[in-house]
Every structure is written in C-alpha cells, then in structure tokens.
Design an enzyme around this catalytic site. Structure first.
Site, PDB file in Angstrom:
ATOM      1  N   TYR A 195      20.658 -30.964 -34.511  1.00 28.11           N
ATOM      2  CA  TYR A 195      20.366 -31.410 -35.857  1.00 28.11           C
ATOM      3  C   TYR A 195      21.208 -30.505 -36.641  1.00 28.11           C
ATOM      4  CZ  TYR A 195      16.481 -34.176 -34.365  1.00 28.11           C
ATOM      5  OH  TYR A 195      15.942 -35.288 -33.778  1.00 28.11           O
ATOM      6  N   HIS A 213       9.187 -43.010 -33.772  1.00 26.09           N
ATOM      7  CA  HIS A 213       9.956 -41.881 -33.276  1.00 26.09           C
ATOM      8  C   HIS A 213      10.956 -41.318 -34.158  1.00 26.09           C
ATOM      9  CE1 HIS A 213      10.031 -38.197 -30.319  1.00 26.09           C
ATOM     10  NE2 HIS A 213      11.201 -38.569 -30.340  1.00 26.09           N
ATOM     11  N   ARG A 227      10.831 -38.559 -36.628  1.00 25.05           N
ATOM     12  CA  ARG A 227      10.748 -37.184 -36.066  1.00 25.05           C
ATOM     13  C   ARG A 227      12.270 -36.543 -36.442  1.00 25.05           C
ATOM     14  NH1 ARG A 227       9.287 -32.812 -32.944  1.00 25.05           N
ATOM     15  NH2 ARG A 227      10.749 -32.038 -31.333  1.00 25.05           N
ATOM     16  N   HIS A 278      10.558 -26.599 -29.582  1.00 27.07           N
ATOM     17  CA  HIS A 278      11.529 -26.829 -28.460  1.00 27.07           C
ATOM     18  C   HIS A 278      11.828 -25.537 -28.079  1.00 27.07           C
ATOM     19  CE1 HIS A 278      12.968 -30.999 -28.354  1.00 27.07           C
ATOM     20  NE2 HIS A 278      12.941 -30.859 -29.415  1.00 27.07           N
ATOM     21  N   ARG A 336       5.594 -35.341 -33.081  1.00 25.28           N
ATOM     22  CA  ARG A 336       5.393 -36.428 -32.338  1.00 25.28           C
ATOM     23  C   ARG A 336       4.154 -37.191 -32.320  1.00 25.28           C
ATOM     24  NH1 ARG A 336       6.874 -31.695 -29.283  1.00 25.28           N
ATOM     25  NH2 ARG A 336       9.216 -31.803 -28.526  1.00 25.28           N
TER      26      ARG A 336
END
Length: 389
Positions: free
Chosen positions: A343, A308, A311, A334, A202
C-alpha cells in the site's frame, strides 16, 4: 603377502559377475546397496561414500521413505494446529489435487521430475493457477517435514516461484463511491460499508463486533474476534488471522455520526450485543449479503467491485496520509510488513504522478517566463547620438 582386510562393509561377486556391496548400518541392520555394481572398485567406492555419510552423522534409513504419501500427508494435516477453515482448505487440496497423483507413491519416490509433471498437467487441464500454487505450497510443506523426519534427503519441490499466488490487482473504490454504496445498500448495513471502506476491516471482523468493542467517546474500535463461515455452512467464532489482528483502530470522525446512529437503531442491546444483525436477528451470512451488495453496486452504477475491495480502499487511504510501515501494519492487523509495503508503494506511485504533474506545471511556468524574456530581448534598443569631436 596377505591382502588387506576390509574395515567397513562387505563386497561379494555374484554368479552374474556383478558385485554386491553391504554394510552394517547405525541401526545394527545389514544393509545392501540398492543396486549391484559392474566392478569391485565401483562397489568399494559406494561403501566409502556410505562410510563418510555415517561419520558425518548424515546417514538416512533407506526404508524410512517407504511410506505412502497419502496417509503421511493426512497425518501431517491432522497433527498441526490449524484453524478450522485452513484445515478444510488443506483437506480439499489433498483430496482433489495431490492424492490422485501422489497418494499411493512412497514419499521417497516423489522426485523433482514427477512434481514438475504434476504441476504442468494441472495447469494444462485448466485448474486455476491460484489453486495449483496453493496445492504446490502444501506439497512442499509436507515434503519439507519429510526431510526433517529424515525420510528423504532433499525436498523434491524445487520449482522457483511455484507457490506464489499471483492475484490480479483489485479495484479500489473512491471516497465518493464508498458513500454511494452506503447510500444504496439497505440502511442496516450502511455503517458496515463505511467501516469497511474507511477502516479496512475484513468481513469476519465486522460481523464479529459487539457493542463493547466500539468506544464512541474515544472514537475507536477494538477487533477481538472474527466470524468464519465453514464449508458445511456452520460458523465459527475465532481469534483474528494473526496475533496482530487483535488491535484497536481509530474511527474517522467523519463517520462517527453514522456509527452512532447504527448503534441506536440496529445493533442488539447490551454490552455483548452484536453490532451487525440481519432483519431477523441473525448474524449476516456472506452469500446473502453478497446479493444485497451486487444490487447496491448496480444501483450506484459501480461495476466489478467486491466487498473485500473496500478493505483496499481503507488501507490505501491510510497509506496516503504518510503513515509509517509499522503504523499501517498495526491498523491493518498484519504481523509482517509485506502488505503494508504494497500500500505504501501504491501511495508512492500516486505521489509520483502528482510530482510529475507538478513538474509539468513548473516547466510550463518557466517556458512562459523564457518566452516573455525572449520577446523583450528582440525589441530594438534606442540609438544614442554621435559623439564625434
């Protein structure tokens, strides 16, 4: 025969002809029913229900919810351990979206129909669906605490899916596009683009890096902090979004030379030196960098890509390697599997396309073989001589 004496509560007939029911509550107070009744039986039935509640331990003080929502919600935000950015977000949602409608309403008087009307009016007035979803989620959380505080019996926020933020699918840059952007951006931000694109870090994590966080020999990077930009322009150095955000991420060998060159030329000296600084030695600000980013996108011929989104590129590439859900969670920082599964599903969808393409090649190859076989079968066979006696 003497009438049976009432064991719980009292009922009396009013001059109007209606009946009033009262009972002594667990707090020792004499509590009247919120309304009068047409018949004595109706009053008796209400008292019976109230007695059952008390026996179950399910009695609620009817005055507990007579607190204005505005002050209760402000105290709710103040009492929670929140990051500064989250506290600012909640305060903004309360001021601009909840207080104008619910601020002066008693907590106990906020009903499901009132909540539904508020949400419908918000959406009809043009407030963005994402903002409405966040405001609804905050309202539901506050009213959930009111239930726990025994101020109300049930949460009036009952709209299924209303707190779900439906964000449009963002584009994912290709490997070549990441390099095109790294070539187009100012040289001091080349490594920042590559780390974002291939490690999935990030913005706040990137500008929070210090030299001691990067191990070139081991080819790894440690995320220990993030820089958050507040609404008043101030910046706050904080821990990552969750405990899982503190992590060590392996750096792809392909970009290690770029990271090494950046540290030699642009980073501050010393173990505590910041890895990314602007031309004047300050930590980069997002709004200033965004101007450079848009210029780089224009020069690279890439439209609609946010920083972003890089990412997403890094996470998609990691998922495409066949990494497990747990491995993706660790790399992405996460604490839940939700994002990793997204993903993985994206990678699975791509794998399905590949499988479909392979299937087409298989069908094409088999069709070619069958065509050749039919051609051979159509050729006339040689005639053998008669064998008559």
């Amino acid at each position: 025969m003497a009438s049976k004496r009432r064991q719980f509560g009292r009922v009396r007939k009013l001059p109007s002809g209606r009946y009033q029911a009262r009972y002594v509550a667990p707090d020792g107070q004499l509590r009247p029913a919120p309304e009068t009744f047409r018949t004595k039986k109706d009053a008796d039935d209400w008292l019976a229900d109230k007695q059952t509640e008390m026996r179950r331990g399910d009695w609620h003080d009817p005055d507990a919810g007579k607190v204005a929502f505005g002050p209760y919600a402000a105290a709710w935000i103040e009492e929670r351990e929140l990051t500064t950015t989250t506290r600012q977000l909640y305060g903004s949602l309360l001021r601009h979206h909840l207080e104008p409608v619910f601020g002066a309403v008693n907590v106990a008087e906020i009903s499901p129909p009132l909540v539904r009307r508020w949400r419908a009016d918000k959406l009809a007035s043009g407030t963005g669906p994402t903002t409405v979803a966040k405001a609804y989620a905050l309202l539901r959380a506050i009213m959930g605490t009111a239930v726990a505080d025994q101020m109300i019996r049930r949460n009036p926020c009952t709209i299924k899916g209303a707190s779900t933020v439906h964000t449009p699918e963002r584009p994912t840059a290709t490997v070549q596009e990441v390099y095109d952007l790294a070539d187009a951006i100012q040289p001091r931000y080349r490594a920042l683009v590559l780390l974002a694109g291939f490690l999935g870090l990030r913005w706040g994590e990137l500008v929070g890096l210090h030299r001691r966080d990067i191990d070139l020999d081991g080819g790894a990077l440690r995320v220990r902090r993030a820089v958050a930009e507040l609404n008043n322009g101030q910046r706050e150095i904080k821990a990552p979004k969750s405990a899982a955000g503190k992590r060590t991420v392996a750096i792809p060998g392909a970009i290690l030379p770029d990271v090494r060159a950046h540290l030699e030329r642009y980073a501050e000296p010393g173990a505590d030196g910041r890895v990314f600084i602007g031309a004047k030695g300050a930590t980069p600000r997002r709004n200033h960098f965004n101007r450079l980013w848009r210029t780089a996108c224009s020069d690279a011929g890439i439209e609609g890509l946010h920083f972003h989104d890089l990412r997403h590129t890094g996470n998609t590439l990691a998922a495409s390697t066949g990494a497990s859900t747990r491995e993706l969670m660790a790399r992405m920082g996460h604490s839940t599997a939700r994002a990793a599964l997204i993903y993985q599903h994206a990678s699975a969808d791509r794998d399905r396309l590949i499988a479909d393409a392979v299937s087409g090649l298989v069908d094409k190859g088999r069709k070619k073989v069958r065509k050749a076989k039919k051609k051979r079968d159509r050729k006339p066979k040689g005639h053998e001589g008669d064998t008559r006696d």
